[in-house]
Design a protein around this motif. Structure first.
Motif, PDB file in Angstrom:
ATOM      1  N   TYR A  18      -1.138  -6.858  -1.294  1.00  0.00           N
ATOM      2  CA  TYR A  18      -0.126  -5.947  -1.834  1.00  0.00           C
ATOM      3  C   TYR A  18       1.238  -6.458  -1.408  1.00  0.00           C
ATOM      4  O   TYR A  18       1.386  -7.119  -0.374  1.00  0.00           O
ATOM      5  CB  TYR A  18      -0.350  -4.509  -1.379  1.00  0.00           C
ATOM      6  CG  TYR A  18      -0.277  -4.277   0.121  1.00  0.00           C
ATOM      7  CD1 TYR A  18       0.910  -3.875   0.731  1.00  0.00           C
ATOM      8  CD2 TYR A  18      -1.402  -4.433   0.928  1.00  0.00           C
ATOM      9  CE1 TYR A  18       0.974  -3.641   2.100  1.00  0.00           C
ATOM     10  CE2 TYR A  18      -1.353  -4.206   2.295  1.00  0.00           C
ATOM     11  CZ  TYR A  18      -0.165  -3.814   2.882  1.00  0.00           C
ATOM     12  OH  TYR A  18      -0.103  -3.589   4.241  1.00  0.00           O
ATOM     13  N   TYR A  25       8.808  -2.641  -1.063  1.00  0.00           N
ATOM     14  CA  TYR A  25       9.392  -1.317  -0.828  1.00  0.00           C
ATOM     15  C   TYR A  25      10.908  -1.442  -0.923  1.00  0.00           C
ATOM     16  O   TYR A  25      11.565  -1.889   0.018  1.00  0.00           O
ATOM     17  CB  TYR A  25       8.947  -0.776   0.539  1.00  0.00           C
ATOM     18  CG  TYR A  25       7.440  -0.627   0.614  1.00  0.00           C
ATOM     19  CD1 TYR A  25       6.820   0.535   0.187  1.00  0.00           C
ATOM     20  CD2 TYR A  25       6.646  -1.673   1.065  1.00  0.00           C
ATOM     21  CE1 TYR A  25       5.445   0.673   0.220  1.00  0.00           C
ATOM     22  CE2 TYR A  25       5.263  -1.552   1.094  1.00  0.00           C
ATOM     23  CZ  TYR A  25       4.669  -0.379   0.673  1.00  0.00           C
ATOM     24  OH  TYR A  25       3.299  -0.263   0.691  1.00  0.00           O
ATOM     25  N   ASN A  63       7.959   2.293  -4.186  1.00  0.00           N
ATOM     26  CA  ASN A  63       6.764   1.980  -3.400  1.00  0.00           C
ATOM     27  C   ASN A  63       5.832   1.021  -4.138  1.00  0.00           C
ATOM     28  O   ASN A  63       4.690   1.360  -4.466  1.00  0.00           O
ATOM     29  CB  ASN A  63       6.024   3.273  -3.061  1.00  0.00           C
ATOM     30  CG  ASN A  63       6.809   4.152  -2.119  1.00  0.00           C
ATOM     31  OD1 ASN A  63       7.043   3.800  -0.975  1.00  0.00           O
ATOM     32  ND2 ASN A  63       7.229   5.315  -2.614  1.00  0.00           N
ATOM     33  N   PHE A  91       2.399   0.314  -2.465  1.00  0.00           N
ATOM     34  CA  PHE A  91       1.411   1.366  -2.698  1.00  0.00           C
ATOM     35  C   PHE A  91       0.876   1.301  -4.131  1.00  0.00           C
ATOM     36  O   PHE A  91      -0.311   1.512  -4.380  1.00  0.00           O
ATOM     37  CB  PHE A  91       2.012   2.746  -2.440  1.00  0.00           C
ATOM     38  CG  PHE A  91       2.196   3.087  -0.986  1.00  0.00           C
ATOM     39  CD1 PHE A  91       1.543   2.380   0.010  1.00  0.00           C
ATOM     40  CD2 PHE A  91       3.029   4.133  -0.610  1.00  0.00           C
ATOM     41  CE1 PHE A  91       1.714   2.693   1.356  1.00  0.00           C
ATOM     42  CE2 PHE A  91       3.201   4.467   0.724  1.00  0.00           C
ATOM     43  CZ  PHE A  91       2.542   3.741   1.708  1.00  0.00           C
ATOM     44  N   GLN A 105      -1.756  -1.286  -4.230  1.00  0.00           N
ATOM     45  CA  GLN A 105      -3.007  -0.821  -3.648  1.00  0.00           C
ATOM     46  C   GLN A 105      -3.773   0.057  -4.631  1.00  0.00           C
ATOM     47  O   GLN A 105      -4.998  -0.064  -4.774  1.00  0.00           O
ATOM     48  CB  GLN A 105      -2.726  -0.073  -2.353  1.00  0.00           C
ATOM     49  CG  GLN A 105      -2.144  -0.943  -1.248  1.00  0.00           C
ATOM     50  CD  GLN A 105      -1.657  -0.134  -0.059  1.00  0.00           C
ATOM     51  OE1 GLN A 105      -1.935   1.054   0.064  1.00  0.00           O
ATOM     52  NE2 GLN A 105      -0.915  -0.782   0.837  1.00  0.00           N
ATOM     53  N   SER A 137      -1.173   3.160   5.149  1.00  0.00           N
ATOM     54  CA  SER A 137      -1.465   3.153   3.710  1.00  0.00           C
ATOM     55  C   SER A 137      -2.660   4.033   3.392  1.00  0.00           C
ATOM     56  O   SER A 137      -2.677   4.709   2.349  1.00  0.00           O
ATOM     57  CB  SER A 137      -1.732   1.718   3.247  1.00  0.00           C
ATOM     58  OG  SER A 137      -0.601   0.888   3.419  1.00  0.00           O
ATOM     59  N   SER A 182      -1.474   7.466   3.199  1.00  0.00           N
ATOM     60  CA  SER A 182      -0.691   7.649   1.985  1.00  0.00           C
ATOM     61  C   SER A 182      -1.592   7.779   0.764  1.00  0.00           C
ATOM     62  O   SER A 182      -1.404   8.658  -0.083  1.00  0.00           O
ATOM     63  CB  SER A 182       0.288   6.483   1.807  1.00  0.00           C
ATOM     64  OG  SER A 182       1.223   6.455   2.868  1.00  0.00           O
ATOM     65  N   LEU A 183      -2.592   6.909   0.670  1.00  0.00           N
ATOM     66  CA  LEU A 183      -3.490   6.961  -0.479  1.00  0.00           C
ATOM     67  C   LEU A 183      -4.270   8.273  -0.520  1.00  0.00           C
ATOM     68  O   LEU A 183      -4.545   8.814  -1.598  1.00  0.00           O
ATOM     69  CB  LEU A 183      -4.452   5.773  -0.437  1.00  0.00           C
ATOM     70  CG  LEU A 183      -3.814   4.400  -0.676  1.00  0.00           C
ATOM     71  CD1 LEU A 183      -4.791   3.290  -0.340  1.00  0.00           C
ATOM     72  CD2 LEU A 183      -3.326   4.265  -2.112  1.00  0.00           C
ATOM     73  N   PRO A 206       7.572   2.208   3.444  1.00  0.00           N
ATOM     74  CA  PRO A 206       7.352   3.240   2.421  1.00  0.00           C
ATOM     75  C   PRO A 206       8.555   4.145   2.206  1.00  0.00           C
ATOM     76  O   PRO A 206       9.327   4.409   3.120  1.00  0.00           O
ATOM     77  CB  PRO A 206       6.170   4.028   2.998  1.00  0.00           C
ATOM     78  CG  PRO A 206       5.446   3.048   3.850  1.00  0.00           C
ATOM     79  CD  PRO A 206       6.494   2.181   4.453  1.00  0.00           C
ATOM     80  N   VAL A 210       4.992   9.110  -4.114  1.00  0.00           N
ATOM     81  CA  VAL A 210       4.836   9.747  -2.803  1.00  0.00           C
ATOM     82  C   VAL A 210       5.586  11.073  -2.857  1.00  0.00           C
ATOM     83  O   VAL A 210       6.807  11.112  -2.817  1.00  0.00           O
ATOM     84  CB  VAL A 210       5.396   8.853  -1.687  1.00  0.00           C
ATOM     85  CG1 VAL A 210       5.262   9.532  -0.334  1.00  0.00           C
ATOM     86  CG2 VAL A 210       4.669   7.500  -1.668  1.00  0.00           C
TER      87      VAL A 210
END
Length: 546
Positions: free
Chosen positions: A157, A164, A181, A184, A187, A219, A222-223, A317, A324
Motif C-alpha cells: 500500500y 496520505y 487516505n 487505506f 488496502q 490499519s 481503521s479497516l 492517516p 475515515v
C-alpha cells in the motif's frame, strides 16, 4: 491537544535461506492468468497487480482498475516496494527496490491445495510508520503458515506523502471521490481483490483474517471502523496496534470528534509542502504541477524539518470525514464495530526514552500524572527500586499499546465478540543485557510467521543459530495464529491453553522473558488502570505527544 503518532518502522534485517524454485501452476484471476513458482511446500504467486500503477494522473487518486492482460503473466518475481526513503538512501533518492508503481500483492498457498479447498485466508498489512514497509520481506513469508493449512496474502500500500496527502486542489478535483487516505484505499482495494479472486487459489473468501503490526496494526483498527471496508474480512489481529486516538490529522468534522484532531489541517500541511516546491495556488494547474513532481521530491520519510510557514511533514492517516468517518476509539466506545473475533497484544518493552514523555526522572514522570501521581508511582514502581529506564519503557509501552489493547478487547467483549489478548516478552539470552526489560517493538513477528532465520540473521552473514526454545515458541505462536484464522479461536492440539479474555480475571497469554508460554491474569492491571484514568484527562498530562 497533542497526540501520539506511532511512526516506528520495523523491517526485516535478514533473509531466509533461498528456496529452490520450480514452475508452478496457472491460476485464472479476474484480470488474467498468472503462473506462480513452487518453493518447498508452498506455491507462491508474486507481484500480482490489484490496481493500476498510481502514477501520473493517478497519483493521489483512489486505486484504479487493473488493465486485463492476455496470455500468462509470470508471477515468479516480487514487485517493487512502495516508494520510500528507507535507511541509507541518499538525500534526493528513494530506497533501492522501491517505486511509485507499487500496487501489487503476493499469494502464498500450500502447493498441494486443491482449487476448491476453501482454505482460510490471512492478509498481512506491514508496519513502517506509514512511511515505509514491504509486502515482500522474508520475515513475512508464508511457508510455515501454508504448512498449517492457511493461505497468506501480503499486500503493498502507498506510504508517506504518496499514501496520505491532502491539498485544496485535490479536494476540488472530483469532490465526491475519497481523498487523502490513499494507503487505506489501497488496502481496501487489495481486500476486494481477495474477495474476487482468492477462491481460484483454493482460498475461502468468507473466511478472511486481517492482521498487521504497528502502522499495519493501526490499519487493522481503521479497516474495522471504515464503512467501505465492511464485509471484506471476518476476523482481525492487531500487533502493537494501540486502539485509542492519536494517529489522525485533518479538520474537525463535528463537535463530538473535534477534540481528537490536530489544530493544523492536513490540507494546510499539504499546502506548506507544495510551497517548499515552489508550487502555490489551489486550482487545477497547481494539482498538475504537484503530479509531475519527481517522486524523489515527494518522499522524505516524514523526517524533514518543518519550515517557516508551518508543518509540512505529516504523512499518516487523515480524518477526511468520507472514507475515515471517525476514530477507532470513538467507534469502539459507541459499539459501532462489527461483531468479529479479535486477537490483540503487544511486546513487553516496546520502546524507551522520550517517546511519550520528556521526563528525565521517575519523579518527573509520576508528577506529570497530576492528581494520579501516587497511584502511578504505586503501579509502576511500588518498591521505589526500579531504574528510570525500566519505568519509562513500561510507561511508553502501556500508554501507546498495552492499555489501548485492553480497551479494545473490552469493547469487543461488550459487543458479544470473542477477544484474545497477548503479551510477548521473550528476549534471547544473548540480547538480555541490551534489552533487560523485555521484548522490543516487533520482536513477536518472526515467531508468528515462524521465520526466525529472517529476524535473527544478518544480511550476508552466517546462518543464525536458532535455539530449541525459539523453535518451539515459533511453532506454538504460528499454530495459535493459524488456528485463529481457521475458527476464531487460537487453541488447538499440542498448544498451551489460551483463555478468552474476560473482565473478571483479565486472562492473557503471556510469553515470558525466557520464552515460557503462560496463561494468567494480566499482571499489568494496576498500570493500565491508572493510565485509563489519565487517558480521560489527556490534555492535563504534561508530556510530549499526548
Amino acid at each position: 491537544m497533542k497526540k501520539i503518532v506511532v511512526l516506528l518502522a520495523f523491517l526485516s534485517i535478514g533473509s531466509l535461506n533461498a528456496q529452490q524454485s520450480s514452475t508452478g501452476s496457472t491460476v485464472k484471476t479476474a484480470s488474467g492468468l498468472v503462473q506462480g513458482v513452487v518453493e518447498g511446500p508452498s506455491e507462491v504467486f508474486k507481484g500480482i497487480p490489484f490496481a493500476a500503477p498510481p502514477v501520473g494522473e493517478f497519483r493521489w487518486k483512489a486505486p484504479q482498475p487493473v488493465k486485463k492482460w492476455s496470455g500468462v503473466r509470470d508471477a515468479g518475481k516480487y514487485a517493487a516496494n512502495p516508494a520510500q526513503a528507507g535507511w541509507g538512501a541518499k538525500p534526493g533518492t528513494i530506497a533501492e527496490g522501491s517505486s511509485e508503481d507499487c500496487l501489487y500483492l503476493n499469494v502464498w498457498k500450500p502447493a498441494n491445495a486443491a482449487a476448491k479447498a476453501k482454505l482460510p485466508v490471512m492478509v498481512w498489512i506491514y508496519g513502517g510508520g506509514f512511511t515505509g514497509g514491504s509486502a515482500s520481506s522474508p520475515q513475512n513469508y508464508g511457508i510455515e503458515m501454508n504448512k498449517n493449512g492457511v493461505i497468506l496474502v501480503n499486500i503493498n500500500y502507498r506510504v508517506g506523502r504518496l499514501g496520505y496527502f491532502a491539498h485544496p486542489a485535490l479536494s476540488s478535483e472530483l469532490p465526491n471521490e475519497y481523498k487523502g487516505n490513499y494507503g487505506f484505499m489501497d488496502q481496501i482495494a487489495a481486500l476486494k481483490w481477495v474477495q474476487k479472486n482468492i477462491a481460484a487459489f483454493g482460498g475461502d473468501p468468507k473466511n478472511v483474517t486481517i492482521f498487521g503490526f504497528s502502522a499495519g496494526g493501526v490499519s487493522v483498527h481503521s479497516l474495522i471502523t471504515i464503512p467501505s471496508a465492511k464485509g471484506l474480512f471476518h476476523k482481525a489481529i492487531g500487533h502493537s496496534s494501540g486502539g485509542r486516538d492519536g494517529v489522525l490529522t485533518g479538520r474537525p468534522i463535528n463537535k463530538e470528534n473535534a477534540d481528537v484532531l490536530y489544530a493544523v489541517s492536513a490540507e494546510t500541511i499539504g499546502m506548506n509542502f507544495a510551497k517548499k516546491q515552489g508550487i502555490t495556488g489551489t486550482d487545477a494547474a497547481t494539482l498538475a504541477a504537484l503530479r509531475v513532481l519527481p517522486v524523489e521530491k515527494i518522499v522524505d520519510g516524514g523526517q524533514e524539518t518543518d519550515g517557516p510557514n508551518g508543518p509540512r511533514t505529516h504523512s499518516g492517516p487523515i480524518f477526511d470525514g468520507k472514507l475515515v468517518v471517525e476514530t477507532a476509539e470513538t467507534a469502539y466506545m459507541s459499539a459501532r464495530q462489527p461483531k468479529i473475533p479479535l486477537m490483540i497484544g503487544n511486546c513487553s518493552a516496546e520502546i524507551g526514552g522520550a517517546f511519550v514523555s520528556n521526563a528525565k526522572t521517575k519523579e518527573e514522570l509520576f508528577a506529570s500524572f497530576g492528581t494520579l501521581e501516587a497511584e502511578a508511582k504505586a503501579a509502576f514502581d511500588p518498591e521505589g527500586t526500579k531504574k528510570f529506564e525500566e519505568v519509562i519503557a513500561k510507561f511508553n509501552t502501556d500508554w501507546v499499546w498495552g492499555e489501548p489493547a485492553r480497551m479494545t478487547a473490552r469493547t469487543f467483549l461488550a459487543k458479544g465478540a470473542p477477544a484474545y489478548v497477548f503479551q510477548f516478552g521473550y528476549v534471547p539470552t544473548s540480547s538480555q543485557q541490551r534489552s533487560p526489560y523485555g521484548a522490543g517493538h516487533g520482536s513477536d513477528i518472526s515467531f508468528v510467521f515462524n521465520t526466525l532465520g529472517a529476524h535473527w540473521g544478518g544480511p550476508g552473514g552466517a546462518a543464525p543459530t536458532i535455539t530449541p526454545t525459539e523453535s518451539e515458541l515459533a511453532r506454538i505462536m504460528c499454530g495459535y495464529w493459524t488456528n485463529f484464522a481457521k475458527t476464531g479461536n487460537p487453541n488447538g492440539a499440542n498448544l498451551p491453553n489460551w483463555p478468552m479474555y474476560n473482565n473478571q480475571n483479565q486472562d492473557i497469554l503471556d510469553v515470558e522473558l525466557d520464552g515460557k508460554v503462560v496463561a494468567k491474569p494480566d499482571q499489568r492491571k494496576a498500570r493500565f488502570d491508572v493510565i485509563e484514568k489519565a487517558m480521560k484527562n489527556r490534555d492535563k498530562i504534561q508530556s510530549r505527544g499526548i
